[in-house]
Scaffold this motif. Structure first.
Motif, PDB file in Angstrom:
ATOM      1  N   ASP A   1       0.860  -1.250  -0.004  1.00  0.00           N
ATOM      2  CA  ASP A   1      -0.091  -0.036   0.072  1.00  0.00           C
ATOM      3  C   ASP A   1       0.947   1.227  -0.014  1.00  0.00           C
ATOM      4  O   ASP A   1       0.516   2.038  -0.661  1.00  0.00           O
ATOM      5  N   ALA A   2       1.870   1.221   0.947  1.00  0.00           N
ATOM      6  CA  ALA A   2       2.811   2.523   0.836  1.00  0.00           C
ATOM      7  C   ALA A   2       3.533   2.589  -0.410  1.00  0.00           C
ATOM      8  O   ALA A   2       3.539   3.726  -0.876  1.00  0.00           O
ATOM      9  N   LEU A   3       4.060   1.625  -0.998  1.00  0.00           N
ATOM     10  CA  LEU A   3       4.716   1.852  -2.445  1.00  0.00           C
ATOM     11  C   LEU A   3       3.846   2.193  -3.408  1.00  0.00           C
ATOM     12  O   LEU A   3       4.190   3.361  -4.239  1.00  0.00           O
ATOM     13  N   GLN A   4       2.436   2.053  -3.401  1.00  0.00           N
ATOM     14  CA  GLN A   4       1.755   2.463  -4.429  1.00  0.00           C
ATOM     15  C   GLN A   4       1.318   3.841  -3.967  1.00  0.00           C
ATOM     16  O   GLN A   4       1.132   4.813  -4.960  1.00  0.00           O
ATOM     17  N   ARG A   5       1.047   4.225  -2.894  1.00  0.00           N
ATOM     18  CA  ARG A   5       0.822   5.611  -2.354  1.00  0.00           C
ATOM     19  C   ARG A   5       1.982   6.669  -2.923  1.00  0.00           C
ATOM     20  O   ARG A   5       1.743   7.909  -3.180  1.00  0.00           O
ATOM     21  N   VAL A   6       3.301   6.314  -2.682  1.00  0.00           N
ATOM     22  CA  VAL A   6       4.293   7.094  -3.214  1.00  0.00           C
ATOM     23  C   VAL A   6       4.814   6.921  -4.658  1.00  0.00           C
ATOM     24  O   VAL A   6       5.742   7.820  -5.254  1.00  0.00           O
ATOM     25  N   GLY A   7       3.990   6.033  -5.412  1.00  0.00           N
ATOM     26  CA  GLY A   7       4.037   5.790  -7.008  1.00  0.00           C
ATOM     27  C   GLY A   7       5.328   5.175  -7.195  1.00  0.00           C
ATOM     28  O   GLY A   7       5.961   5.463  -8.493  1.00  0.00           O
ATOM     29  N   VAL A   8       5.783   4.012  -6.453  1.00  0.00           N
ATOM     30  CA  VAL A   8       6.982   3.191  -6.826  1.00  0.00           C
ATOM     31  C   VAL A   8       6.333   2.194  -7.815  1.00  0.00           C
ATOM     32  O   VAL A   8       5.540   1.466  -7.498  1.00  0.00           O
ATOM     33  N   ALA A   9       6.915   2.195  -9.269  1.00  0.00           N
ATOM     34  CA  ALA A   9       6.350   1.251  -9.957  1.00  0.00           C
ATOM     35  C   ALA A   9       7.367  -0.121 -10.369  1.00  0.00           C
ATOM     36  O   ALA A   9       7.014  -0.915 -11.007  1.00  0.00           O
ATOM     37  N   ASN A  10       8.610   0.161  -9.920  1.00  0.00           N
ATOM     38  CA  ASN A  10       9.497  -0.728 -10.196  1.00  0.00           C
ATOM     39  C   ASN A  10       9.927  -1.784  -9.151  1.00  0.00           C
ATOM     40  O   ASN A  10      10.854  -2.394  -9.033  1.00  0.00           O
ATOM     41  N   ALA A  11       8.872  -1.854  -8.151  1.00  0.00           N
ATOM     42  CA  ALA A  11       9.092  -2.775  -7.118  1.00  0.00           C
ATOM     43  C   ALA A  11       8.016  -3.690  -6.945  1.00  0.00           C
ATOM     44  O   ALA A  11       6.865  -3.170  -7.012  1.00  0.00           O
ATOM     45  N   ALA A  12       8.100  -4.669  -6.457  1.00  0.00           N
ATOM     46  CA  ALA A  12       7.178  -5.935  -5.815  1.00  0.00           C
ATOM     47  C   ALA A  12       7.365  -6.523  -4.482  1.00  0.00           C
ATOM     48  O   ALA A  12       8.360  -6.593  -4.259  1.00  0.00           O
ATOM     49  N   VAL A  13       6.295  -6.615  -3.643  1.00  0.00           N
ATOM     50  CA  VAL A  13       6.664  -6.905  -2.358  1.00  0.00           C
ATOM     51  C   VAL A  13       5.910  -8.491  -2.190  1.00  0.00           C
ATOM     52  O   VAL A  13       4.788  -8.794  -2.545  1.00  0.00           O
ATOM     53  N   VAL A  14       6.795  -9.439  -1.900  1.00  0.00           N
ATOM     54  CA  VAL A  14       6.227 -11.012  -1.777  1.00  0.00           C
ATOM     55  C   VAL A  14       6.346 -11.212  -0.383  1.00  0.00           C
ATOM     56  O   VAL A  14       7.234 -10.815   0.442  1.00  0.00           O
ATOM     57  N   ASN A  15       5.529 -12.345  -0.227  1.00  0.00           N
ATOM     58  CA  ASN A  15       5.376 -12.893   1.167  1.00  0.00           C
ATOM     59  C   ASN A  15       6.040 -14.340   1.161  1.00  0.00           C
ATOM     60  O   ASN A  15       5.777 -15.088   0.646  1.00  0.00           O
ATOM     61  N   GLY A  16       7.010 -14.429   2.177  1.00  0.00           N
ATOM     62  CA  GLY A  16       7.621 -15.779   2.288  1.00  0.00           C
ATOM     63  C   GLY A  16       8.542 -15.768   3.398  1.00  0.00           C
ATOM     64  O   GLY A  16       9.161 -14.604   3.827  1.00  0.00           O
ATOM     65  N   PRO A  17       9.305 -16.886   3.623  1.00  0.00           N
ATOM     66  CA  PRO A  17      10.298 -16.918   4.763  1.00  0.00           C
ATOM     67  C   PRO A  17      11.514 -16.221   4.204  1.00  0.00           C
ATOM     68  O   PRO A  17      12.006 -16.325   3.286  1.00  0.00           O
ATOM     69  N   LEU A  18      11.956 -15.460   5.169  1.00  0.00           N
ATOM     70  CA  LEU A  18      13.249 -14.475   4.760  1.00  0.00           C
ATOM     71  C   LEU A  18      14.439 -15.416   4.662  1.00  0.00           C
ATOM     72  O   LEU A  18      14.974 -14.989   3.694  1.00  0.00           O
ATOM     73  N   THR A  19      14.768 -16.403   5.284  1.00  0.00           N
ATOM     74  CA  THR A  19      15.950 -17.170   5.166  1.00  0.00           C
ATOM     75  C   THR A  19      15.882 -18.016   3.793  1.00  0.00           C
ATOM     76  O   THR A  19      17.125 -18.441   3.463  1.00  0.00           O
TER      77      THR A  19
END
Length: 220
Positions: free
Chosen positions: A121-139
């Motif tokens: 949501d935050a990335l969309q609000r500031v207009g970042v179009a070249n990033a994606a957030v994914v959900n998974g184990p960090l390791t």
């Protein structure tokens, strides 16, 4: 009403420029991005303090890194506009937004589903179009979109799993705060021809990321 524009300018002039951050692209990213939008609303007045900021976490406290430390870590990797980047433990997405200003594309990896949604949501609000957030184990990293030219951690680790180093491209860089016995050291790893070398750069006190502890040895 809080004047976040003035606070952001003061942060850059008082915390960033005066502490060894000289890369114009890094300075510009921190000057332009509204950090307050990545901070939980009750703590937004603290957004530009020179400190780590708690942002929640499911059972494990998670933090946005102190701006000066984040800037130094990003600068250490020497990002190029063509780079593909993995941001491990991106929390609410601020580090991902900073990296997206400097690189071609960024994958923000977050294990906490609520934080991942907040980051999107935050990335969309500031207009970042070249990033994606994914959900998974960090390791585990995110090998399906690799290899990466650079990998970052939003927190300190006791060790970097070999599987994450294996997600680097040739001449790829991984920057991590390695914490041993309570002392954090920003370390630059570089993969060249399948061989990984490391160079300790400077000290940094950074909260630990969950899941990256060294295995406990046998005690006799």
């Amino acid at each position: 009403m809080i004047d976040f524009v003035t606070l952001r300018r003061n942060m850059v002039n008082g915390q960033i420029r005066t502490n060894g951050v000289s890369d114009p692209a890094v300075i510009a990213a921190l000057s332009e991005l509204p950090r307050e939008l990545f901070v939980p609303e009750p703590r937004r007045a603290l957004a530009y303090l020179d400190d780590d900021i708690a942002v929640g976490g499911d059972g494990e406290p998670r933090f946005l890194l102190e701006p000066m430390i984040l800037a130094l870590i990003v600068q250490a990797a020497g990002l190029k506009p063509s780079d593909r980047v993995l941001d491990i433990g991106c929390t609410t997405g601020y580090s991902t937004a900073v990296l997206a200003r400097l690189a071609g594309s960024v994958v923000g990896l977050e294990s906490d589903g609520a934080l991942a949604e907040t980051a999107r949501d935050a990335l969309q609000r500031v207009g970042v179009a070249n990033a994606a957030v994914v959900n998974g184990p960090l390791t585990a990293g995110w090998p399906q979109d690799g290899p990466y030219d650079a990998i970052f951690f939003e927190g300190a680790v006791e060790q970097v799993p070999p599987s994450l180093l294996g997600q680097l491209s040739d001449e790829g860089r991984l920057v991590a705060v390695i914490n041993n016995s309570g002392a954090g050291r920003v370390t630059l790893f570089r993969s060249v021809g399948g061989t990984v070398s490391s160079l300790a750069l400077f000290n940094a006190a950074v909260p630990l990321l969950p899941g990256f502890a060294k295995p406990k040895g046998f005690v006799f």
